[in-house]
Design an enzyme around this catalytic site. Structure first.
Site, mmCIF file in Angstrom:
data_model
loop_
_atom_site.group_PDB
_atom_site.id
_atom_site.type_symbol
_atom_site.label_atom_id
_atom_site.label_comp_id
_atom_site.label_asym_id
_atom_site.label_seq_id
_atom_site.Cartn_x
_atom_site.Cartn_y
_atom_site.Cartn_z
ATOM 1 N N HIS A 3 102.164 56.421 74.335
ATOM 2 C CA HIS A 3 102.134 57.791 74.884
ATOM 3 C C HIS A 3 101.966 58.858 73.805
ATOM 4 O O HIS A 3 101.893 60.042 74.129
ATOM 5 C CB HIS A 3 103.417 58.037 75.671
ATOM 6 C CG HIS A 3 104.638 57.945 74.813
ATOM 7 N ND1 HIS A 3 105.080 56.754 74.257
ATOM 8 C CD2 HIS A 3 105.487 58.888 74.355
ATOM 9 C CE1 HIS A 3 106.135 56.992 73.513
ATOM 10 N NE2 HIS A 3 106.413 58.265 73.558
ATOM 11 N N ASP A 4 101.955 58.456 72.533
ATOM 12 C CA ASP A 4 101.796 59.412 71.424
ATOM 13 C C ASP A 4 100.419 59.347 70.772
ATOM 14 O O ASP A 4 100.111 60.158 69.899
ATOM 15 C CB ASP A 4 102.831 59.128 70.318
ATOM 16 C CG ASP A 4 104.264 59.349 70.758
ATOM 17 O OD1 ASP A 4 104.489 60.172 71.665
ATOM 18 O OD2 ASP A 4 105.161 58.691 70.177
ATOM 19 N N GLU A 53 111.040 51.547 66.889
ATOM 20 C CA GLU A 53 109.918 52.413 66.502
ATOM 21 C C GLU A 53 110.220 53.018 65.137
ATOM 22 O O GLU A 53 111.258 53.652 64.952
ATOM 23 C CB GLU A 53 109.720 53.530 67.528
ATOM 24 C CG GLU A 53 108.429 54.294 67.273
ATOM 25 C CD GLU A 53 108.475 55.752 67.686
ATOM 26 O OE1 GLU A 53 107.408 56.313 67.916
ATOM 27 O OE2 GLU A 53 109.575 56.349 67.751
ATOM 28 N N ASP A 78 102.898 58.713 91.476
ATOM 29 C CA ASP A 78 103.799 59.674 92.122
ATOM 30 C C ASP A 78 103.945 59.311 93.592
ATOM 31 O O ASP A 78 102.953 59.251 94.315
ATOM 32 C CB ASP A 78 103.202 61.081 91.958
ATOM 33 C CG ASP A 78 103.997 62.130 92.726
ATOM 34 O OD1 ASP A 78 105.201 61.908 92.973
ATOM 35 O OD2 ASP A 78 103.403 63.169 93.080
ATOM 36 N N ASP A 101 113.863 52.675 77.180
ATOM 37 C CA ASP A 101 113.680 53.446 75.955
ATOM 38 C C ASP A 101 115.056 53.943 75.518
ATOM 39 O O ASP A 101 115.800 54.494 76.332
ATOM 40 C CB ASP A 101 112.757 54.640 76.235
ATOM 41 C CG ASP A 101 111.797 54.905 75.103
ATOM 42 O OD1 ASP A 101 112.276 55.091 73.969
ATOM 43 O OD2 ASP A 101 110.581 54.946 75.357
ATOM 44 N N ASP A 128 113.636 54.479 69.929
ATOM 45 C CA ASP A 128 112.884 55.631 69.440
ATOM 46 C C ASP A 128 113.289 55.995 68.001
ATOM 47 O O ASP A 128 114.489 56.130 67.708
ATOM 48 C CB ASP A 128 113.181 56.812 70.371
ATOM 49 C CG ASP A 128 112.235 57.971 70.214
ATOM 50 O OD1 ASP A 128 111.058 57.820 70.566
ATOM 51 O OD2 ASP A 128 112.687 59.044 69.748
ATOM 52 N N ASP A 161 107.021 58.739 89.392
ATOM 53 C CA ASP A 161 108.441 58.441 89.617
ATOM 54 C C ASP A 161 108.659 56.935 89.806
ATOM 55 O O ASP A 161 107.700 56.157 89.844
ATOM 56 C CB ASP A 161 108.965 59.241 90.821
ATOM 57 C CG ASP A 161 108.028 59.143 92.016
ATOM 58 O OD1 ASP A 161 107.574 58.018 92.314
ATOM 59 O OD2 ASP A 161 107.718 60.194 92.631
ATOM 60 N N ASP A 218 105.163 65.501 94.293
ATOM 61 C CA ASP A 218 105.499 66.657 93.448
ATOM 62 C C ASP A 218 104.609 66.729 92.203
ATOM 63 O O ASP A 218 104.813 67.586 91.343
ATOM 64 C CB ASP A 218 106.995 66.659 93.064
ATOM 65 C CG ASP A 218 107.374 65.498 92.151
ATOM 66 O OD1 ASP A 218 106.503 64.643 91.853
ATOM 67 O OD2 ASP A 218 108.547 65.429 91.735
HETATM 68 O O1 TEU Z 1 107.813 59.452 68.378
HETATM 69 C C1 TEU Z 1 108.041 59.343 67.009
HETATM 70 C C2 TEU Z 1 107.186 60.129 66.181
HETATM 71 O O2 TEU Z 1 107.270 60.092 64.972
HETATM 72 C C3 TEU Z 1 106.257 61.060 66.840
HETATM 73 O O3 TEU Z 1 106.438 62.272 66.219
HETATM 74 C C4 TEU Z 1 104.884 60.589 66.732
HETATM 75 O O4 TEU Z 1 104.654 59.997 65.524
HETATM 76 C C5 TEU Z 1 104.018 61.779 66.848
HETATM 77 O O5 TEU Z 1 104.028 62.119 68.175
HETATM 78 C C6 TEU Z 1 102.630 61.506 66.438
HETATM 79 O O6 TEU Z 1 102.080 62.726 66.134
HETATM 80 C C7 TEU Z 1 108.886 59.234 69.241
HETATM 81 C C8 TEU Z 1 108.397 59.254 70.667
HETATM 82 O O7 TEU Z 1 107.522 58.182 70.871
HETATM 83 C C9 TEU Z 1 107.777 60.586 70.945
HETATM 84 O O8 TEU Z 1 107.200 60.656 72.210
HETATM 85 C C10 TEU Z 1 108.864 61.614 70.815
HETATM 86 O O9 TEU Z 1 108.323 62.894 70.960
HETATM 87 C C11 TEU Z 1 109.584 61.524 69.464
HETATM 88 O O10 TEU Z 1 109.896 60.205 69.078
HETATM 89 C C12 TEU Z 1 110.910 62.253 69.539
HETATM 90 O O11 TEU Z 1 111.783 61.565 70.383
#
Ligand code: TEU
Length: 591
Positions: free
Chosen positions: A347-348, A275, A32, A109, A217, A40, A36
């Protein structure tokens, strides 16, 4: 050294991305610059030395587009601008140039299965049934014989990924719209050629601006069975599993081939990765076969599901044999045609050192072992921010510490359904996406150098010990090990292009495999155990005179002929093999 070859590109030089490593930036949590509390673009620009020093080739930037941030930017309200919270288009142009100057590429993305409900397209679409953009989204009347807006009146029984039904009632126009994710993320209708043309135009606009490709995505969800049939009921509840009707649906290959033709054909130096939750090996071969001109690689989900029960919230202990069987099957399936991506984290996903390693006493050792095993597979490795520091899951103390829409919705649903709140929280601590999203730990100072303000998601309290500054000059750090792994891929053609053979599939503790290219063979060993383990390899004698190419023990490379691994040890051995020897070193000629 002989020129690298690959089964997928037998007679041509393999594409540049077969030797590349990608680094994912989740901008909200990276750095950041303006206090904030939200990362960024200028924060990222200030930290490019870190990426340069790591040696990565590509940066994948999670969404920075204008967005109401219902799903942290995966709900886009304008595809051709930058959200003020992240900066400006001028900052993005500067980022493209700064990365290019340093020899790195930028991947954006692309989130086009759905938009935000605040996108102009959806505003028009929901304005009236007669609006020209009405059929840019998936609108349907209530189920026959029901009253719209009442329970069970949804056009079908599909559940959404973020809890509850995949349909939301629009009182004003008297129809439901489809959203596979939250109600703030309506699905576009890809059967509509105007939608496809608008997406293609937007993609060309970004490429013309200098970006080098896209991470797409949930791109295998864009083609739905037009009949939208009910799915099989889940756990006796009212919702069904619609995935057979929207994963890799009837027109998916056609849409991706058209996209390739309209957007990528005639351009070079690009990279595309789709993805694809639920994608099979056979489908992945089709998506990534260069001759079909669809995508360069896909993100598959099988290996990050090995510790899931009925849902991701029912966590099972890892059985290493299942993980090896899965990744081995993907290596084999894409051996001749197509290409793998390799990842533990994004990130998931929860942090891999907490998930498959030991984030206590053996944090550094297990993080570097996991990295070694992954990066020595055949495919393009993706490093998620903080993974290169061995960042861990966070000790969330209460529901108030979570921000992620998936986690919060799950919590509400599970508790409303009678779940014990403590049990629900315990699972969230293990698998919530917020584990990946705590801010990057840059130094031991306040807020770990991430922000001068209040971070949008609390920092992991272990930032005093685990941070980039502490690791930068330490050769035994996780960071130094990632640097070595990335360099190894760049320097050793066998790492990028060698054949892959899994060994010891039934061993519950040891991950072992061979890589072979021309006259070089590697033996990769990784221990998933906190005890010393002996590696029982029939071919052990052949490795007695080998060279230790890489080790994760303090002090690095050491002499080691004996195949006994220390807790969480990783070792990469290299030996020269004669042209007449097959992969297992027998004297049979290779046919
Ligand atoms: O994620 C795809 C997805 O299937 C997610 O639901 C993921 O498998 C889940 O978070 C696991 O529990 C993509 C993106 O990477 C995610 O950040 C988004 O929330 C999602 O698509 C919707 O755009």
């Amino acid at each position: 050294m002989s020129a690298p070859h690959s089964a997928s590109w037998p007679s041509v030089t393999p594409p540049w991305w077969t030797t590349a490593v990608v680094y994912q930036v989740y901008p909200r949590s990276f750095a950041d610059s303006d206090g904030d509390g939200i990362g960024d673009l200028r924060g990222l620009l200030d930290r490019l030395d870190h990426l340069d020093d790591l040696g990565v080739d590509v940066v994948w930037l999670s969404p920075v587009y204008p967005s109401p941030q219902a799903d942290n930017g995966y709900d886009i309200s304008d595809y051709t601008d930058v959200d003020p919270v992240f900066g400006t288009l001028a900052d993005l142009d500067e980022l493209i140039e700064a990365l290019h100057t340093r020899g790195m590429k930028l991947v954006m993305d692309l989130v086009v299965n759905h938009t935000s409900d605040q996108h102009n397209w959806f505003a028009a679409s929901r304005s009236s049934r007669e609006d020209p953009k009405r059929d840019w989204y998936v609108w349907r009347p209530p189920r026959p014989g029901t009253v719209g807006g009442t329970a069970g009146a949804e056009p079908n029984n599909w559940g959404s990924f973020f809890s509850g039904p995949a349909w939301t009632w629009d009182e004003a126009t008297g129809e439901y719209y489809l959203h596979l994710f939250s109600d703030r993320q309506p699905d576009l209708d890809w059967d509509n050629p105007d939608v496809r043309a608008a997406v293609h135009e937007m993609m060309r606009w970004w490429l013309d601006r200098g970006v080098d490709g896209f991470r797409m995505d949930v791109i295998n969800m864009i083609s739905k069975d037009p009949a939208l049939p009910d799915g099989e009921l889940r756990d006796g509840g009212p919702l069904g599993d619609g995935s057979p009707y929207y994963l890799c649906g009837p027109r998916i290959h056609e849409h991706l081939q058209e996209m390739h033709h309209e957007v990528f054909a005639g351009r070079s130096g690009l990279i595309t990765v789709g993805e694809m939750p639920g994608v099979s090996v056979d489908e992945a071969v089709l998506f990534t076969d260069p001759a079909r001109a669809e995508l360069d690689m896909v993100f598959q989900f099988e290996h990050v599901g090995v510790d899931h029960g009925a849902t991701k919230w029912d966590v099972r202990p890892l059985d290493l044999r299942e993980l090896k069987a899965s990744l081995g099957r993907w290596q084999e399936g894409l051996e001749k045609t197509g290409w793998n991506s390799l990842y533990w984290n994004n990130h998931d996903q929860p942090r891999v050192v907490s998930r498959f390693g030991d984030d206590g006493a053996f944090r550094v050792r297990s993080a570097t072992m996991l990295a070694t095993v992954l990066h020595l597979h055949r495919g393009t490795p993706f490093v998620y921010q903080g993974e290169e520091l061995g960042m861990t899951n966070a000790p969330f103390s209460s529901i108030a510490d979570f921000r992620d829409i998936e986690s919060l919705n799950h919590h509400d649903e599970a508790v409303a359904g009678g779940g014990d709140p403590e049990d629900v929280l315990a699972a969230m601590r293990q698998v919530s996406r917020d584990n990946a999203r705590t801010p990057v730990q840059w130094d031991a100072g306040p807020h770990a150098g991430f922000t001068s303000g209040t971070p949008w998601l609390p920092l992991n309290p272990n930032s005093r010990e685990i941070n980039a500054a502490a690791q930068r000059d330490d050769p035994d750090s996780v960071l130094a090990h990632y640097r070595r792994l990335i360099a190894l891929r760049h320097e050793q053609p066998v790492v990028a292009h060698g054949d892959f053979t899994m060994l010891l599939p039934e061993d519950p503790d040891v991950y072992a495999f061979l890589r072979r290219l021309d006259d070089v063979e590697l033996l990769v060993l990784g221990s998933f155990s906190g005890e010393r383990v002996a590696v029982v390899l029939p071919e052990a004698a052949e490795w007695a005179a080998s060279v230790v190419l890489l080790s994760n023990l303090p002090g690095g490379v050491r002499e080691s002929a004996e195949l006994v691994l220390e807790p969480w040890e990783a070792r990469v051995l290299s030996r020269a093999v004669g042209p007449g020897q097959d992969l297992r070193g027998s004297s049979q000629p290779v046919i």
